[in-house]
Scaffold this active site. Structure first.
Site, mmCIF file in Angstrom:
data_model
loop_
_atom_site.group_PDB
_atom_site.id
_atom_site.type_symbol
_atom_site.label_atom_id
_atom_site.label_comp_id
_atom_site.label_asym_id
_atom_site.label_seq_id
_atom_site.Cartn_x
_atom_site.Cartn_y
_atom_site.Cartn_z
ATOM 1 N N VAL A 80 1.414 -2.180 4.134
ATOM 2 C CA VAL A 80 0.214 -1.643 3.479
ATOM 3 C C VAL A 80 0.571 -0.545 2.488
ATOM 4 O O VAL A 80 1.649 0.036 2.547
ATOM 5 C CB VAL A 80 -0.842 -1.117 4.484
ATOM 6 C CG1 VAL A 80 -1.330 -2.207 5.403
ATOM 7 C CG2 VAL A 80 -0.305 0.056 5.263
ATOM 8 N N GLU A 81 -0.400 -0.269 1.607
ATOM 9 C CA GLU A 81 -0.170 0.720 0.566
ATOM 10 C C GLU A 81 -0.989 1.991 0.845
ATOM 11 O O GLU A 81 -0.644 3.072 0.424
ATOM 12 C CB GLU A 81 -0.608 0.077 -0.750
ATOM 13 C CG GLU A 81 -0.256 0.853 -1.974
ATOM 14 C CD GLU A 81 -1.442 0.976 -2.916
ATOM 15 O OE1 GLU A 81 -1.254 0.675 -4.093
ATOM 16 O OE2 GLU A 81 -2.530 1.384 -2.455
ATOM 17 N N THR A 82 -2.083 1.799 1.578
ATOM 18 C CA THR A 82 -2.996 2.915 1.844
ATOM 19 C C THR A 82 -3.326 2.997 3.325
ATOM 20 O O THR A 82 -3.554 1.967 3.973
ATOM 21 C CB THR A 82 -4.320 2.709 1.068
ATOM 22 O OG1 THR A 82 -4.039 2.677 -0.330
ATOM 23 C CG2 THR A 82 -5.332 3.800 1.359
ATOM 24 N N GLN A 301 -4.368 -4.377 1.422
ATOM 25 C CA GLN A 301 -3.277 -3.402 1.387
ATOM 26 C C GLN A 301 -3.629 -2.114 2.117
ATOM 27 O O GLN A 301 -2.970 -1.100 1.951
ATOM 28 C CB GLN A 301 -2.975 -3.057 -0.084
ATOM 29 C CG GLN A 301 -2.259 -4.151 -0.841
ATOM 30 C CD GLN A 301 -0.795 -4.145 -0.487
ATOM 31 O OE1 GLN A 301 -0.090 -3.155 -0.676
ATOM 32 N NE2 GLN A 301 -0.322 -5.244 0.061
#
Lengths: 363, 281
Positions: A80-82, A301
């Protein structure tokens, strides 16, 4: 002895839930109240099942598989990005920071992850939450915080709520501050907690006919005056909106115990108006849609980290995100595993700092 | 739907032709009070003479009100101030219903009852020997939200009774919530769920408000003892031994009074002196 409602009479009482301000998001959703069986139970007199209008896409998604205990934290973090964090029961409990949180947040930031804090607690504004983070030694920007107080004013902005209309607030300072920041006029709030009514013959309670929305959230200064004021606005001002910051039944306002939450105040106004509110806080995806648009992030994400199944985890699932339940707040393992619980997060772990300790362990 | 032999698929407007038929076909009239007998503290025109006429024809009169703010005794006094002679035993308020319900389930006398409501409920509960906590006095209590403050509640509370409460505040919501959530087997009883209460001639939030607030914080549904629940009807039937088709419920609200009557198989008469001002479709 069982009460059977006459369906034709109940149908004729079905009140309209339409408003004249057209929200840009779809109306939908079944919140899922648990009804305890009793021969004398008579449900809400206008609806055969309780529901709230939720903003955004709502699925009451039931995962077939049970939640996995978090083992490979690296895999989750890399996928994931967040990270979206709930606050009460995840970052802090009352005014006490939960152990290991600062280091964990630092680690995630160092890996380039975006951090967002989404709380249903409407008592403070984002700015006031920013100060709380600071007091606890956490470096968090106001722009990273999304309280349901902020969500209420963001919602009104998103539907172009006219600036010449007023907002009546059954709630605390956080809501008032956010409305003011957005340029909306408000009435009510904590001051009305001192107002009494005198029920003498001839006494008539007036209300401002320019109120176009009533915003209801947690309110420790809740009283009959406010209930009547909000009720009169919703019932008598054409098109007046009924907005709920959230519907949490209980919340950890202090770390020692649970406290009746915003769901109580919202319930009261539902009871007196027989109308359903537009809910802006979790599990409604309004805030999710708002921040995914604002930060230009894909929902796949995102990982939602929270301690409540019916708000945090459902919020994550409704938004199409990954979900991580922490057991440092209101939910314990037996609640998660209970056959009565249909909400299963992707992962669960005891506390946020496990993200750090599990990544360190696997190095 | 009922077995009076008349076609009740459409409500009939009461006229000089059918009024006499109605009166002759029933032995008992059940009257709602707010919006039927009085409005706030004002008697509705023609009521005393009408009640006298019905009594003179040998009809039993019963007054069934969802307003839990007064006890039966206090209601009898209210009738008296209007010059109407009504016996306490003819009055069935939802405050009385709450106490009658607890008695009917043999609620233990050593358990306590937390009341989110007014004097009427306290009086009726105390009359049958229950220990009450809460009521109007808790309207003055405030909470503190800091880490040194722990909100205590009595672990002996075995039932929370919720009715119309103009002194509602966060303290009471929290107290009732903790009892229901944490005291094992604690009952959640609602006197009624009316959205609107009649405290003056203006409309005010009814018990439905306070009840829904507790539903919101406990995520539980209450046992409802007032109209349209049949609890009071079953109680009346046992007390007066009259068949329901020989009763007529007279009220101003469709979702409480009329439903109450229809659920039990009584005849029903809607009066427009309350919230319904025109022919409901």
């Amino acid at each position: 002895m069982v009460t059977r409602a006459s369906s034709s009479i109940v149908a004729s009482l079905n009140l309209s839930l339409k408003t004249t301000f057209a929200p840009k998001f779809q109306n939908l959703g079944f919140l899922g109240h648990r009804i305890s069986a009793s021969p004398l139970v008579f449900p809400c007199s206008n609806n055969s099942k309780c529901c709230s209008r939720m903003l955004g896409s709502f699925k009451f998604s039931v995962k077939a598989a049970s939640a996995e205990p978090l083992k490979d934290a690296n895999e989750l973090i890399n996928s994931v990005e967040t990270f979206i964090f709930d606050c009460d029961g995840v970052i802090w409990k009352g005014d006490n920071l939960i152990e290991g949180v600062p280091e964990t947040l630092d680690m995630l930031r160092s890996k380039g992850k975006r951090l967002v804090f989404v709380t249903n607690n409407s008592t403070k504004s984002r700015k006031q939450y920013g100060k709380k983070f600071e007091t606890l030694g956490l470096a968090v920007n106001e722009e990273e915080i999304f309280a349901s107080s902020f969500a209420a004013s963001a919602y009104l902005q998103s539907i172009d709520f006219p600036k010449d209309k007023k907002v009546y607030v059954i709630g605390e300072d956080g809501i008032l501050k956010e409305l003011e920041l957005a340029g909306f006029q408000y009435l009510g709030g904590p001051d009305d907690g001192n107002k009494k009514i005198e029920l003498k013959p001839g006494f008539y309670m007036e209300h401002d006919e320019n109120v176009g929305a009533v915003v209801v959230g947690f309110d420790r200064y809740f009283n009959y005056y406010k209930v009547q004021y909000g009720t009169l606005c919703i019932r008598e001002n054409p098109g007046c909106l009924f907005i709920a910051t959230n519907r949490d039944a209980v919340t950890h306002l202090t770390d020692a115990q649970e406290w009746a939450g915003g769901g109580s105040m919202v319930g009261a106004i539902r009871g007196s108006t027989q109308k359903e509110p537009v809910v802006v806080g979790k599990p409604s995806t309004f805030m999710m849609d708002y921040l995914s648009k604002k930060f230009n992030i894909l929902k796949s994400q995102i990982c939602m980290v929270g301690d409540r199944l019916d708000t945090d985890v459902l919020f994550g699932q409704n938004g199409g995100c990954k979900s991580l339940l922490v057991l440092s707040g209101v939910t314990n393992l037996s609640m998660l595993r209970s056959p009565e619980n249909p909400i299963q997060p992707d992962f669960y772990t005891s506390k946020v700092s496990d993200l750090l300790s599990l990544t360190a362990a696997s190095v | 739907m009922d077995d009076t032999g008349t076609d009740d698929s459409r409500p009939q407007f009461l006229s000089s032709q059918n009024a006499e038929f109605l009166i002759n076909s029933v032995d008992a009239f059940l009257f709602d009070c707010d919006g039927v007998i009085w409005k706030g503290d004002t008697l509705i025109d023609g009521v005393p003479e009408t009640l006298e006429m019905l009594r003179s024809k040998g009809k039993k009169l019963v007054f069934v009100t969802n307003n839990s703010t007064k006890s039966r005794k206090q209601y009898a006094k209210k009738f008296q101030t209007f010059g109407i002679s009504v016996n306490e035993e003819e009055i069935f308020s939802s405050s009385f219903a709450a106490a009658a319900y607890l008695k009917s389930i043999n609620f233990p006398k050593e358990k306590k009852v937390y009341v989110i409501g007014e004097e009427g409920i306290l009086e009726e509960l105390e009359l049958v020997g229950y220990t009450c906590l809460g009521g109007p006095e808790d309207g003055n209590k405030r909470i503190q939200l800091n880490s040194n403050f722990f909100f205590e509640h009595d672990k002996d509370v075995g039932a929370v009774v919720v009715g119309l409460d103009q002194y509602i505040n966060y303290y009471k919501l929290q107290y009732g919530t903790l009892c229901i959530r944490e005291n094992s087997g604690c009952l959640f009883i609602a006197t009624n769920r009316d959205a609107i209460g009649h405290l003056t001639s203006q409309e005010w939030p009814g018990a439905g408000t306070m009840v829904a607030a507790i539903c919101g914080s406990t995520q539980k549904e209450p046992i409802v003892v007032g109209k349209p629940s049949t609890f009071m009807m079953d109680f009346l039937l046992e007390r007066f031994q009259i068949d329901t088709p020989k009763m007529c419920m007279v009220g101003d609200r469709l979702d409480t009074d009329i439903l109450f009557g229809k659920n039990a198989g009584c005849k029903t008469l809607l009066v427009f002196s309350g919230p319904h001002k025109q022919h409901p479709t």
